[in-house]
Write a protein that holds these residues in place. Structure first.
Motif, PDB file in Angstrom:
ATOM      1  N   THR A  35      19.130  30.658  31.436  1.00 14.37           N
ATOM      2  CA  THR A  35      19.865  30.861  32.685  1.00 14.37           C
ATOM      3  C   THR A  35      20.146  32.328  33.011  1.00 14.37           C
ATOM      4  OG1 THR A  35      22.021  30.627  31.593  1.00 14.37           O
ATOM      5  CG2 THR A  35      20.999  28.619  32.463  1.00 14.37           C
ATOM      6  N   ALA A  36      20.072  33.219  32.025  1.00  7.96           N
ATOM      7  CA  ALA A  36      20.324  34.643  32.301  1.00  7.96           C
ATOM      8  C   ALA A  36      19.239  35.173  33.249  1.00  7.96           C
ATOM      9  CB  ALA A  36      20.327  35.427  30.993  1.00  7.96           C
ATOM     10  N   PRO A  37      19.541  36.118  34.140  1.00  8.12           N
ATOM     11  CA  PRO A  37      20.804  36.848  34.221  1.00  8.12           C
ATOM     12  C   PRO A  37      21.826  36.255  35.179  1.00  8.12           C
ATOM     13  CG  PRO A  37      19.234  37.859  35.685  1.00  8.12           C
ATOM     14  CD  PRO A  37      18.512  36.700  35.036  1.00  8.12           C
ATOM     15  N   HIS A  38      21.463  35.211  35.924  1.00  4.08           N
ATOM     16  CA  HIS A  38      22.371  34.718  36.963  1.00  4.08           C
ATOM     17  C   HIS A  38      23.577  33.990  36.395  1.00  4.08           C
ATOM     18  CE1 HIS A  38      19.524  36.101  39.797  1.00  4.08           C
ATOM     19  NE2 HIS A  38      18.650  35.133  39.647  1.00  4.08           N
ATOM     20  N   CYS A  39      23.342  33.114  35.433  1.00  2.83           N
ATOM     21  CA  CYS A  39      24.429  32.368  34.788  1.00  2.83           C
ATOM     22  C   CYS A  39      24.487  32.795  33.333  1.00  2.83           C
ATOM     23  CB  CYS A  39      24.192  30.860  34.899  1.00  2.83           C
ATOM     24  SG  CYS A  39      25.330  29.850  33.913  1.00  2.83           S
ATOM     25  N   MET A  40      25.689  33.158  32.871  1.00  3.07           N
ATOM     26  CA  MET A  40      25.857  33.658  31.505  1.00  3.07           C
ATOM     27  C   MET A  40      26.156  32.549  30.508  1.00  3.07           C
ATOM     28  SD  MET A  40      25.370  36.923  31.776  1.00  3.07           S
ATOM     29  CE  MET A  40      24.122  36.446  32.974  1.00  3.07           C
ATOM     30  N   ALA A  41      26.211  31.291  30.984  1.00  2.00           N
ATOM     31  CA  ALA A  41      26.547  30.161  30.118  1.00  2.00           C
ATOM     32  C   ALA A  41      27.782  30.497  29.281  1.00  2.00           C
ATOM     33  CB  ALA A  41      25.369  29.774  29.225  1.00  2.00           C
ATOM     34  N   CYS A  42      28.841  30.861  29.969  1.00  2.00           N
ATOM     35  CA  CYS A  42      30.085  31.297  29.313  1.00  2.00           C
ATOM     36  C   CYS A  42      30.702  30.169  28.486  1.00  2.00           C
ATOM     37  CB  CYS A  42      31.091  31.765  30.360  1.00  2.00           C
ATOM     38  SG  CYS A  42      30.521  33.164  31.350  1.00  2.00           S
ATOM     39  N   PRO A  43      31.491  30.516  27.460  1.00  2.13           N
ATOM     40  CA  PRO A  43      32.168  29.481  26.656  1.00  2.13           C
ATOM     41  C   PRO A  43      32.980  28.515  27.514  1.00  2.13           C
ATOM     42  CG  PRO A  43      32.340  31.597  25.572  1.00  2.13           C
ATOM     43  CD  PRO A  43      31.728  31.864  26.921  1.00  2.13           C
ATOM     44  N   VAL A  44      33.628  29.043  28.570  1.00  2.00           N
ATOM     45  CA  VAL A  44      34.272  28.205  29.581  1.00  2.00           C
ATOM     46  C   VAL A  44      33.770  28.681  30.936  1.00  2.00           C
ATOM     47  CG1 VAL A  44      36.428  27.490  30.649  1.00  2.00           C
ATOM     48  CG2 VAL A  44      36.345  27.860  28.187  1.00  2.00           C
ATOM     49  N   CYS A  45      33.230  27.764  31.717  1.00  2.00           N
ATOM     50  CA  CYS A  45      32.709  28.111  33.042  1.00  2.00           C
ATOM     51  C   CYS A  45      33.895  28.238  33.996  1.00  2.00           C
ATOM     52  CB  CYS A  45      31.741  27.026  33.513  1.00  2.00           C
ATOM     53  SG  CYS A  45      31.038  27.317  35.150  1.00  2.00           S
ATOM     54  N   ASN A  46      34.457  29.464  34.081  1.00  2.00           N
ATOM     55  CA  ASN A  46      35.685  29.654  34.851  1.00  2.00           C
ATOM     56  C   ASN A  46      35.501  30.524  36.092  1.00  2.00           C
ATOM     57  OD1 ASN A  46      35.423  32.230  33.782  1.00  2.00           O
ATOM     58  ND2 ASN A  46      37.055  31.972  32.272  1.00  2.00           N
ATOM     59  N   GLY A  47      34.273  30.861  36.432  1.00  2.00           N
ATOM     60  CA  GLY A  47      34.008  31.601  37.654  1.00  2.00           C
ATOM     61  C   GLY A  47      34.308  33.078  37.605  1.00  2.00           C
ATOM     62  N   LYS A  48      34.706  33.602  36.439  1.00  2.00           N
ATOM     63  CA  LYS A  48      35.126  34.999  36.361  1.00  2.00           C
ATOM     64  C   LYS A  48      33.954  35.957  36.104  1.00  2.00           C
ATOM     65  CE  LYS A  48      39.947  34.195  35.089  1.00  2.00           C
ATOM     66  NZ  LYS A  48      40.011  32.807  35.523  1.00  2.00           N
ATOM     67  N   ALA A  49      32.992  35.547  35.315  1.00  2.00           N
ATOM     68  CA  ALA A  49      31.886  36.440  34.979  1.00  2.00           C
ATOM     69  C   ALA A  49      30.858  36.531  36.101  1.00  2.00           C
ATOM     70  CB  ALA A  49      31.216  35.980  33.692  1.00  2.00           C
ATOM     71  N   CYS A  50      30.711  35.450  36.881  1.00  2.00           N
ATOM     72  CA  CYS A  50      29.662  35.445  37.908  1.00  2.00           C
ATOM     73  C   CYS A  50      30.177  35.882  39.275  1.00  2.00           C
ATOM     74  CB  CYS A  50      29.003  34.077  37.993  1.00  2.00           C
ATOM     75  SG  CYS A  50      30.129  32.699  38.206  1.00  2.00           S
ATOM     76  N   GLY A  51      31.453  35.667  39.560  1.00  2.00           N
ATOM     77  CA  GLY A  51      32.054  36.173  40.798  1.00  2.00           C
ATOM     78  C   GLY A  51      31.212  35.942  42.031  1.00  2.00           C
ATOM     79  N   ASN A  52      30.727  37.031  42.621  1.00  2.00           N
ATOM     80  CA  ASN A  52      29.928  36.952  43.842  1.00  2.00           C
ATOM     81  C   ASN A  52      28.439  36.731  43.586  1.00  2.00           C
ATOM     82  OD1 ASN A  52      31.894  37.308  45.898  1.00  2.00           O
ATOM     83  ND2 ASN A  52      31.991  39.494  45.467  1.00  2.00           N
ATOM     84  N   ASN A  53      28.050  36.435  42.349  1.00  2.00           N
ATOM     85  CA  ASN A  53      26.629  36.327  42.020  1.00  2.00           C
ATOM     86  C   ASN A  53      25.957  35.144  42.719  1.00  2.00           C
ATOM     87  OD1 ASN A  53      27.107  38.466  40.361  1.00  2.00           O
ATOM     88  ND2 ASN A  53      26.601  37.416  38.447  1.00  2.00           N
ATOM     89  N   VAL A  54      25.250  35.425  43.777  1.00  2.00           N
ATOM     90  CA  VAL A  54      24.429  34.437  44.470  1.00  2.00           C
ATOM     91  C   VAL A  54      23.152  35.159  44.876  1.00  2.00           C
ATOM     92  CG1 VAL A  54      24.237  32.851  46.408  1.00  2.00           C
ATOM     93  CG2 VAL A  54      26.472  33.225  45.365  1.00  2.00           C
ATOM     94  N   PRO A  55      21.958  34.844  44.317  1.00  2.00           N
ATOM     95  CA  PRO A  55      21.695  33.701  43.445  1.00  2.00           C
ATOM     96  C   PRO A  55      22.535  33.725  42.166  1.00  2.00           C
ATOM     97  CG  PRO A  55      19.635  34.662  44.211  1.00  2.00           C
ATOM     98  CD  PRO A  55      20.732  35.624  44.562  1.00  2.00           C
ATOM     99  N   GLY A  56      22.791  32.533  41.689  1.00  2.00           N
ATOM    100  CA  GLY A  56      23.660  32.340  40.552  1.00  2.00           C
ATOM    101  C   GLY A  56      24.760  31.366  40.923  1.00  2.00           C
ATOM    102  N   PRO A  57      25.602  31.019  39.958  1.00  2.00           N
ATOM    103  CA  PRO A  57      26.648  30.019  40.214  1.00  2.00           C
ATOM    104  C   PRO A  57      27.916  30.592  40.818  1.00  2.00           C
ATOM    105  CG  PRO A  57      26.639  30.600  37.904  1.00  2.00           C
ATOM    106  CD  PRO A  57      25.514  31.376  38.531  1.00  2.00           C
TER     107      PRO A  57
END
Length: 339
Positions: free
Chosen positions: A14-36
């Motif tokens: 999924t990198a680089p768009h989605c970091m598959a974070c330990p908790v998917c809380n919307g903080k690491a991806c922020g405005n990332n579109v493409p991405g989640p």
């Protein structure tokens, strides 16, 4: 595989768009579109998650010691838990090329049914996405899916519904807030927001339980009931269609107070644990939808990942019910939480 192993495997896909974070809380991806991520200012997905954490559960273990019953009935059919998979689209663009929408839906639907639940499936510009999901569902899982149609023009919506009807699919839905998506805005004219009268006509044509997704106000919920919706999803589309909106946790209680018992109430947005599921049910939801975490699990381990996450959620839900004195879903009440 275990949950952490699946996350590690997912990051490779999924990198680089989605970091598959330990908790998917919307903080690491922020405005990332493409991405989640979500629409500017990029804070709504994180707010969805954060507001569930501000709701505390009230422990009470002076009660009968029984195994909690989390079985759930929806439109006359029994499911193993009130936890369903939310629809996602354009997964190859937002998560990576391991799947496209067609292959993602096909594997996800089978995995969900193996867990005793079902997956809502998405829609897109490519008409094959919904057409194939409907056909695959009919042949592989007995029609147990809920295809979620975008608010296209009347002609396109009816054409898609004709496929749902022909394949005897369990139920149908429309994410009306999809009117804010760029590709729908470009179409202009007949695609976009729907009036109560237009939705009533769509629901009548569907001829099966119909769910309206994207409800964020009491007024919207009442209009959905007026249109004949068998269910609503309290949802802000994960923040992807409009910035500056409240979280679903903030509006769920008042919506439930207004229409509970008149329609099935689902909620999505930032629900990441069985404790969050309990919080949602205590606020008045009948069931929840979870999207992004299931996508991560799919990218890490396919159907096996879906099962691992589902078992984790159910275990956490049952554990919370035990500690709060709820033997079944109907026992979960507003006085079991503190905001």
């Amino acid at each position: 595989m275990e949950y952490k192993e699946i996350l590690e495997a997912a990051r490779k896909n999924t990198a680089p768009h989605c970091m598959a974070c330990p908790v998917c809380n919307g903080k690491a991806c922020g405005n990332n579109v493409p991405g989640p991520g979500c629409k500017f200012p990029g804070a709504t997905a994180a707010r969805n998650y954060d507001k569930w954490q501000e709701i505390f559960v009230n422990m009470d273990t002076l009660c009968e010691n029984v195994e909690p019953d989390v079985s759930f009935e929806l439109f006359g059919r029994s499911f193993s838990a009130p936890i369903f998979v939310a629809p996602l689209g354009a997964v190859d663009m937002h998560y990576g090329p391991k799947y496209n929408d067609l292959s993602y839906n096909a594997e996800l639907m089978r995995a969900a049914v193996d867990c005793g639940i079902l997956a809502f499936t998405g829609d897109g510009i490519n008409p094959d996405i919904m057409r194939d999901a409907v056909r695959e569902s009919a042949s592989a899982v007995g029609g147990l899916t809920i295809p979620t149609i975008k608010p296209w023009s009347r002609e396109v919506v009816f054409d898609k519904l004709d496929g749902v009807i022909a394949n005897d699919i369990f139920a149908a839905a429309m994410d009306v807030d999809g009117a804010g998506l760029p590709f729908l805005k470009k179409l202009g004219g007949k695609a976009g927001s729907k009036s109560v009268e237009e939705m009533r006509e769509i629901i009548e044509h569907a001829g099966r339980p119909f769910i309206i997704k994207g409800i964020m106000t009491v007024a919207g919920a009442k209009k959905a009931v007026e249109a004949g919706a068998a269910g609503i999803v309290v949802s802000n589309h994960g923040g992807r269609v409009q910035g500056g909106v409240p979280s679903t946790a903030e509006v769920l209680g008042e919506i439930a107070d207004a229409v509970k018992g008149q329609t099935v109430i689902f909620v999505d947005g930032g629900i990441r644990s069985g404790v969050d599921v309990f919080r949602a049910l205590a606020l008045g939801a009948d069931a929840v939808l979870i999207g992004r975490p299931f996508a991560t699990m799919m990218y890490g381990a396919g159907g096996e990942g879906v099962k691992v996450l589902f078992d984790k959620l159910v275990g956490e839900l049952k554990g919370t019910m035990t500690m709060c004195g709820a033997a079944s879903l109907k026992d979960i009440s507003r006085d079991m939480i503190r905001i």
